[in-house]
Write a protein that holds these residues in place. Structure first.
Motif, short mmCIF file in Angstrom:
data_model
loop_
_atom_site.label_atom_id
_atom_site.label_comp_id
_atom_site.label_asym_id
_atom_site.label_seq_id
_atom_site.Cartn_x
_atom_site.Cartn_y
_atom_site.Cartn_z
N TRP A 83 -12.47 0.62 -3.22
CA TRP A 83 -11.70 1.11 -4.16
C TRP A 83 -12.98 0.96 -5.33
O TRP A 83 -13.97 1.34 -5.86
N MET A 84 -13.87 -0.59 -5.84
CA MET A 84 -14.34 -0.48 -6.90
C MET A 84 -15.76 0.40 -6.58
O MET A 84 -16.61 0.92 -7.47
N HIS A 85 -16.12 0.26 -5.14
CA HIS A 85 -17.61 1.07 -5.36
C HIS A 85 -17.03 2.10 -4.99
O HIS A 85 -18.34 3.07 -5.66
N ALA A 86 -16.44 2.91 -5.27
CA ALA A 86 -15.90 4.18 -4.67
C ALA A 86 -15.93 4.75 -6.45
O ALA A 86 -16.50 5.54 -7.02
N GLU A 87 -15.10 4.11 -7.52
CA GLU A 87 -15.26 4.56 -9.08
C GLU A 87 -16.49 4.37 -9.54
O GLU A 87 -17.09 5.30 -10.47
N GLY A 103 -15.50 9.64 -0.04
CA GLY A 103 -15.84 8.54 1.30
C GLY A 103 -14.20 7.61 1.55
O GLY A 103 -14.09 7.05 2.22
N PHE A 104 -13.66 7.36 -0.15
CA PHE A 104 -12.70 6.34 0.12
C PHE A 104 -11.75 6.43 0.88
O PHE A 104 -10.77 5.62 1.64
N SER A 105 -11.59 7.95 1.07
CA SER A 105 -10.24 8.13 1.70
C SER A 105 -10.28 7.67 2.98
O SER A 105 -8.88 7.13 3.69
N SER A 106 -11.78 7.68 3.81
CA SER A 106 -11.38 7.69 5.25
C SER A 106 -11.29 5.79 5.06
O SER A 106 -10.58 5.03 6.17
N ASP A 107 -12.10 4.91 3.97
CA ASP A 107 -11.77 4.04 4.01
C ASP A 107 -10.44 3.48 4.01
O ASP A 107 -9.85 2.39 4.20
N TYR A 146 -0.67 7.95 9.21
CA TYR A 146 -1.53 6.74 8.64
C TYR A 146 -2.39 6.00 9.78
O TYR A 146 -3.16 5.20 10.09
N ILE A 147 -2.54 7.70 10.50
CA ILE A 147 -3.95 7.30 11.65
C ILE A 147 -4.45 7.39 11.51
O ILE A 147 -4.68 9.00 10.33
N PRO A 148 -5.96 7.21 10.89
CA PRO A 148 -7.02 7.81 9.93
C PRO A 148 -7.47 9.31 10.65
O PRO A 148 -7.12 9.32 11.72
N LYS A 149 -8.03 10.15 9.62
CA LYS A 149 -8.06 11.31 10.36
C LYS A 149 -9.48 11.51 10.98
O LYS A 149 -9.22 12.74 11.69
N LEU A 156 0.14 -1.33 -0.21
CA LEU A 156 0.11 -0.01 0.27
C LEU A 156 0.85 1.28 0.32
O LEU A 156 0.19 2.34 -0.89
N LYS A 157 1.81 1.30 0.52
CA LYS A 157 2.85 2.45 1.10
C LYS A 157 3.43 2.77 -0.42
O LYS A 157 3.98 3.49 -1.12
N LYS A 158 3.54 1.53 -1.41
CA LYS A 158 4.13 1.89 -3.06
C LYS A 158 3.22 3.01 -4.22
O LYS A 158 3.08 3.55 -4.56
N ILE A 159 2.20 2.85 -3.34
CA ILE A 159 0.57 3.52 -4.08
C ILE A 159 0.82 5.15 -4.03
O ILE A 159 1.67 5.52 -3.03
N PRO A 160 1.79 5.75 -5.42
CA PRO A 160 1.05 7.34 -5.03
C PRO A 160 0.77 8.29 -4.38
O PRO A 160 -0.19 7.70 -4.24
N GLU A 161 1.09 9.19 -4.22
CA GLU A 161 0.02 10.21 -2.91
C GLU A 161 -0.54 10.76 -4.80
O GLU A 161 0.03 11.22 -5.63
N GLY A 162 -2.23 10.61 -3.51
CA GLY A 162 -2.54 10.99 -5.10
C GLY A 162 -2.95 10.41 -6.03
O GLY A 162 -4.39 11.21 -6.60
N PHE A 163 -2.90 9.08 -6.30
CA PHE A 163 -3.51 8.31 -6.70
C PHE A 163 -5.25 7.66 -7.45
O PHE A 163 -5.86 7.84 -8.07
N PHE A 164 -5.99 8.24 -5.35
CA PHE A 164 -7.00 7.98 -5.60
C PHE A 164 -8.39 9.81 -5.37
O PHE A 164 -8.68 9.15 -5.07
N ASN A 165 -7.23 10.64 -6.45
CA ASN A 165 -7.60 11.87 -5.82
C ASN A 165 -9.28 12.22 -6.59
O ASN A 165 -9.60 12.97 -6.03
N SER A 166 -9.03 11.30 -7.12
CA SER A 166 -10.79 11.62 -8.46
C SER A 166 -11.82 10.80 -8.02
O SER A 166 -13.10 10.85 -8.48
N LEU A 167 -11.33 9.34 -7.20
CA LEU A 167 -12.54 9.12 -6.06
C LEU A 167 -13.55 9.36 -5.34
O LEU A 167 -12.81 11.04 -5.19
N SER A 168 -14.12 9.55 -4.84
CA SER A 168 -15.60 9.70 -3.65
C SER A 168 -14.65 9.89 -2.25
O SER A 168 -13.73 9.72 -2.22
#
Length: 220
Positions: A105-109, A78-82, A206-209, A64-76
């Motif tokens: 991730w699929m649901h957020a898409e 709620g996915f940030s919390s997930d 990595y502490i949930p917001k 998970l740490k390898k995923i670039p920052e901002g990779f999921f910015n286009s998603l809803s």
């Protein structure tokens, strides 16, 4: 810290903290006072340190740490919390961790695609349990999920097995995924032990917001 085989334990010690209560954002939506919160964190610690799952969890968190920052910015939103939840507040077999990550991730898409439709604006609650069709999922796996698997440098069989997550899997496919993450985890732990230094600087990110403002995190 979990990427290096360590885990944070939360303890409340200030007088003005002792009457706080929290309700989990995920089923079974348990409510915690300060004591049950600490007990719950200890249970997470026990699951993380369990021999059966230890290295594969570390490997999963490193992936998970390898995923670039901002990779999921286009998603809803709620996915940030997930995403925070799976990398900071879940400890289990890597199959369960990956299944949660992939399903959310699929649901957020789907929600991100539907967000501008008149149907969604009229009744967003109706989209809570929306699911991809098989055709939609195959396209999503090819265009989105495979980008993550490329970062993880999966073998062809592990990649195939990851595609089977959220569907019926064979024992061989389950073993392949668990072994893949466990090998990465062992390498990470060996590297951390060889360095003799555990870097705590990344812990806070990595502490949930929803817990950052409420919980002073201390190491025991």
């Amino acid at each position: 810290m979990q990427c290096k085989g360590k885990r944070v334990l939360t303890v409340f010690v200030e007088e003005n903290e002792l009457d706080q209560r929290w309700k989990d954002a995920y089923p079974p939506y348990a409510e915690h006072n300060v004591l049950s919160f600490v007990v719950h964190d200890i249970q997470h610690m026990e699951k993380f340190m369990q021999n059966e799952f230890y290295y594969e969890q570390i490997g999963f968190f490193n992936c998970l740490k390898k995923i670039p920052e901002g990779f999921f910015n286009s998603l809803s939103v709620g996915f940030s919390s997930d995403f925070d939840h799976v990398r900071a507040d879940m400890n289990a077999c890597s199959i369960h961790l990956l299944a949660f990550f992939k399903a959310k991730w699929m649901h957020a898409e789907l929600l991100s695609t539907a967000a501008n439709s008149s149907y969604y604006k009229a009744a967003p609650q109706d989209f809570k349990f929306i699911r991809m069709s098989l055709h939609e999922q195959l396209i999503w796996e090819r265009d989105k999920f495979d980008k993550i698997l490329d970062l993880w440098n999966c073998s062809p069989f592990v990649r195939w097995s990851c595609h089977k997550i959220c569907y019926q899997m064979s024992e061989e496919e389950v073993r392949a995924i668990r072994l893949f993450f466990a090998q990465i985890g062992k390498q990470a732990v060996n590297k951390a032990e060889a360095s003799g230094v555990v870097d705590l600087s990344v812990t806070y990110s990595y502490i949930p917001k929803h817990r950052r403002k409420q919980a002073p995190y201390r190491l025991i």
